[in-house]
Design an enzyme around this catalytic site. Structure first.
Site, short mmCIF file in Angstrom:
data_model
loop_
_atom_site.label_atom_id
_atom_site.label_comp_id
_atom_site.label_asym_id
_atom_site.label_seq_id
_atom_site.Cartn_x
_atom_site.Cartn_y
_atom_site.Cartn_z
N LYS A 86 -11.97 -4.71 -1.74
CA LYS A 86 -12.80 -3.53 -1.94
C LYS A 86 -12.04 -2.43 -2.67
O LYS A 86 -12.62 -1.62 -3.37
CB LYS A 86 -13.24 -2.95 -0.58
CG LYS A 86 -14.22 -3.81 0.14
CD LYS A 86 -14.39 -3.36 1.59
CE LYS A 86 -13.43 -4.07 2.52
NZ LYS A 86 -13.92 -4.22 3.91
N LYS B 172 0.82 -1.22 0.00
CA LYS B 172 0.00 0.00 0.00
C LYS B 172 0.85 1.26 0.00
O LYS B 172 0.46 2.28 -0.55
CB LYS B 172 -0.96 0.02 1.20
CG LYS B 172 -2.04 -1.04 1.10
CD LYS B 172 -3.13 -0.82 2.13
CE LYS B 172 -4.24 -1.85 2.00
NZ LYS B 172 -5.13 -1.88 3.15
N LYS C 89 -5.79 -10.82 -4.83
CA LYS C 89 -6.85 -11.03 -3.84
C LYS C 89 -8.09 -10.19 -4.17
O LYS C 89 -7.94 -9.04 -4.60
CB LYS C 89 -6.26 -10.60 -2.48
CG LYS C 89 -7.19 -10.64 -1.32
CD LYS C 89 -6.50 -10.07 -0.07
CE LYS C 89 -6.73 -8.57 0.05
NZ LYS C 89 -6.53 -8.02 1.41
P1 TYM Z 1 -10.22 -6.45 6.06
O1 TYM Z 1 -11.20 -5.40 6.43
O2 TYM Z 1 -9.40 -6.23 4.82
O3 TYM Z 1 -10.95 -7.85 5.91
C1 TYM Z 1 -11.79 -8.39 6.92
C2 TYM Z 1 -11.63 -9.90 6.95
O4 TYM Z 1 -11.92 -10.44 5.64
C3 TYM Z 1 -10.83 -11.25 5.20
N1 TYM Z 1 -10.70 -11.10 3.73
C4 TYM Z 1 -10.59 -12.11 2.88
N2 TYM Z 1 -10.60 -13.45 3.07
C5 TYM Z 1 -10.48 -14.23 1.97
N3 TYM Z 1 -10.36 -13.74 0.70
C6 TYM Z 1 -10.35 -12.41 0.46
N4 TYM Z 1 -10.24 -11.95 -0.76
C7 TYM Z 1 -10.48 -11.53 1.59
N5 TYM Z 1 -10.52 -10.18 1.72
C8 TYM Z 1 -10.64 -9.93 3.05
C9 TYM Z 1 -9.60 -10.69 5.91
O5 TYM Z 1 -8.57 -11.64 5.98
C10 TYM Z 1 -10.18 -10.33 7.26
O6 TYM Z 1 -10.21 -11.46 8.08
N6 TYM Z 1 -6.34 -5.66 9.14
C11 TYM Z 1 -7.66 -6.24 9.03
C12 TYM Z 1 -8.67 -5.69 10.03
C13 TYM Z 1 -8.29 -5.82 11.48
C14 TYM Z 1 -8.27 -7.01 12.23
C15 TYM Z 1 -7.93 -6.62 13.56
C16 TYM Z 1 -8.51 -8.36 11.92
C17 TYM Z 1 -7.97 -4.79 12.30
N7 TYM Z 1 -7.75 -5.28 13.58
C18 TYM Z 1 -7.83 -7.57 14.57
C19 TYM Z 1 -8.41 -9.29 12.95
C20 TYM Z 1 -8.06 -8.90 14.26
C21 TYM Z 1 -8.22 -5.96 7.65
O7 TYM Z 1 -7.84 -5.03 7.01
O8 TYM Z 1 -9.25 -6.78 7.29
#
Ligand code: TYM
Length: 354
Positions: free
Chosen positions: A220, A136, A217
């Site tokens: 959004k 990013k 991947k």
């Molecule tokens: P985020 O908002 O990008 O995604 C939320 C959850 O969805 C999963 N995910 C996917 N799984 C499979 N295939 C995909 N294409 C895909 N896109 C998203 C992500 O792995 C995630 O589980 N950094 C994290 C948010 C966060 C978090 C935390 C997660 C902040 N604090 C504490 C767990 C624990 C994030 O950006 O997820």
């Protein structure tokens, strides 16, 4: 408040709340999701679907991480709207705010306080090696330093709640490994304070790929041809699946040399609970066109009840705010005493008696 526990209503019928310790022995799950656009089927299949299943047997805490969503340029009015929309989406998918704690990260200031403290135990080099920062930030010196600190805030989110397990998609594995390292380092410097969490990553659904490029991947931030979102209409879903890239040749098989079909078959299998081998057998000699039509209808059918519930919830945003406020109260019942313990062991609390 039910009994002495933020989870009183999970363990026992309302008439007989269990004491906190009895409830606390069950595994505690924490996970987060960014309000940076409508939830995608990648989020759902990789993470949210499991949150819904696990809330029945585990103490579940789910956080809408709006502070993480500030690390890239954004519109403040959009951020608030997306935060409420995402809460509605999660509830529509089946997160039960009576069972799980559902709250917004910025409402619990302990997350940011702990982030600062953990930053003193996190190495500059460790953060520089995070692939998400490299992707990013793209080496641009003018990128906000919040993007660099992003994994420290995530570590704080998780360990503030003495989390045992973190159900996420594959893309979060490196962040959870860092969380474990930082928690272990903190414990060895200041004494046993935090539970060391485990990543909970399922084989199926851990990495749903983009519809327009199966080497990337689904995300959004990838542009609308990349993903299917819960806010998409049936026609949009049909159009997106119809335009999804395919592999050369015409076989419908989930092989590594057929990444597009492997991805679409994976999505089909997860949405319909059908083994991939059964789908491969069903589509021998059938063209991509028919396969895609069937897949689109399967997704639409599964999403229809969720979308209907979502429309109802979105009609009453005040109720969503009330649910989130209640989640904040329950989250703080855990976060505040934990933070006080951290303040004491690190020597920044002026309270006597330690
Ligand atoms: P985020 O908002 O990008 O995604 C939320 C959850 O969805 C999963 N995910 C996917 N799984 C499979 N295939 C995909 N294409 C895909 N896109 C998203 C992500 O792995 C995630 O589980 N950094 C994290 C948010 C966060 C978090 C935390 C997660 C902040 N604090 C504490 C767990 C624990 C994030 O950006 O997820």
């Amino acid at each position: 408040m039910v009994g002495a526990s933020a989870f009183g209503s999970i363990a026992e019928p309302r008439t007989q709340p269990a004491p906190f310790e009895a409830v606390a022995r069950r595994k505690r799950v924490f996970s987060g999701i960014q309000p940076s656009g409508s939830m995608t089927i990648g989020n759902y299949l990789g993470a949210v679907r499991r949150w819904v299943r696990q809330q029945h047997e585990r103490q579940s805490i789910h956080c809408i991480v709006n502070l993480h969503a500030m690390t890239l340029p954004y519109d403040p009015i959009d951020l608030r709207r997306r935060t409420l929309d995402l809460a509605a989406e999660l509830i529509a998918c089946g997160i039960d705010p009576e069972k799980a704690i559902l709250f917004v990260q910025s409402e619990v200031p302990e997350h940011t306080e702990l982030t600062w403290i953990l930053s003193t135990q996190t190495m500059f080099g460790e953060l520089g090696r995070m692939t998400q920062f490299k992707d990013k930030g793209r080496g641009d010196e003018r990128v906000g330093s919040g993007l660099f600190f992003y994994p420290v805030l995530m570590a704080a989110d998780i360990i503030l709640y003495d989390t045992d397990s973190v159900p996420v998609g594959e893309d979060q594995r490196q962040h959870i490994e860092l969380t474990r390292d930082v928690a272990q380092r903190f414990n060895s410097v200041f004494g046993e304070t935090f539970v060391i969490p485990e990543a909970d990553i399922e084989k199926e659904g851990a990495r749903i790929m983009a519809l327009d490029d199966p080497t990337k991947k689904m995300s959004k931030s990838g542009g609308p041809a990349n993903y299917i979102a819960f806010m998409d209409s049936p026609d949009e879903i049909r159009r997106k699946i119809n335009r999804a890239v395919t592999d050369s040749g015409s076989e419908i098989v989930a092989r590594d040399d057929k990444p597009a079909m492997k991805n679409l078959l994976g999505i089909y299998s997860l949405f319909t609970d059908t083994p991939i081998s059964e789908l491969e057998a069903r589509y021998v000699g059938v063209g991509y066109g028919q396969f895609k039509r069937d897949l689109a209808e399967a997704i639409i059918e599964q999403m229809a009840p969720i979308q209907a519930r979502l429309a109802e919830l979105q009609a009453d945003p005040d109720e969503i705010v009330r649910i989130l406020n209640r989640g904040t109260e329950r989250a703080r019942e855990i976060a505040t005493p934990k933070m006080e313990q951290v303040r004491q062991v690190t020597g920044i609390s002026l309270k006597a008696g330690w």
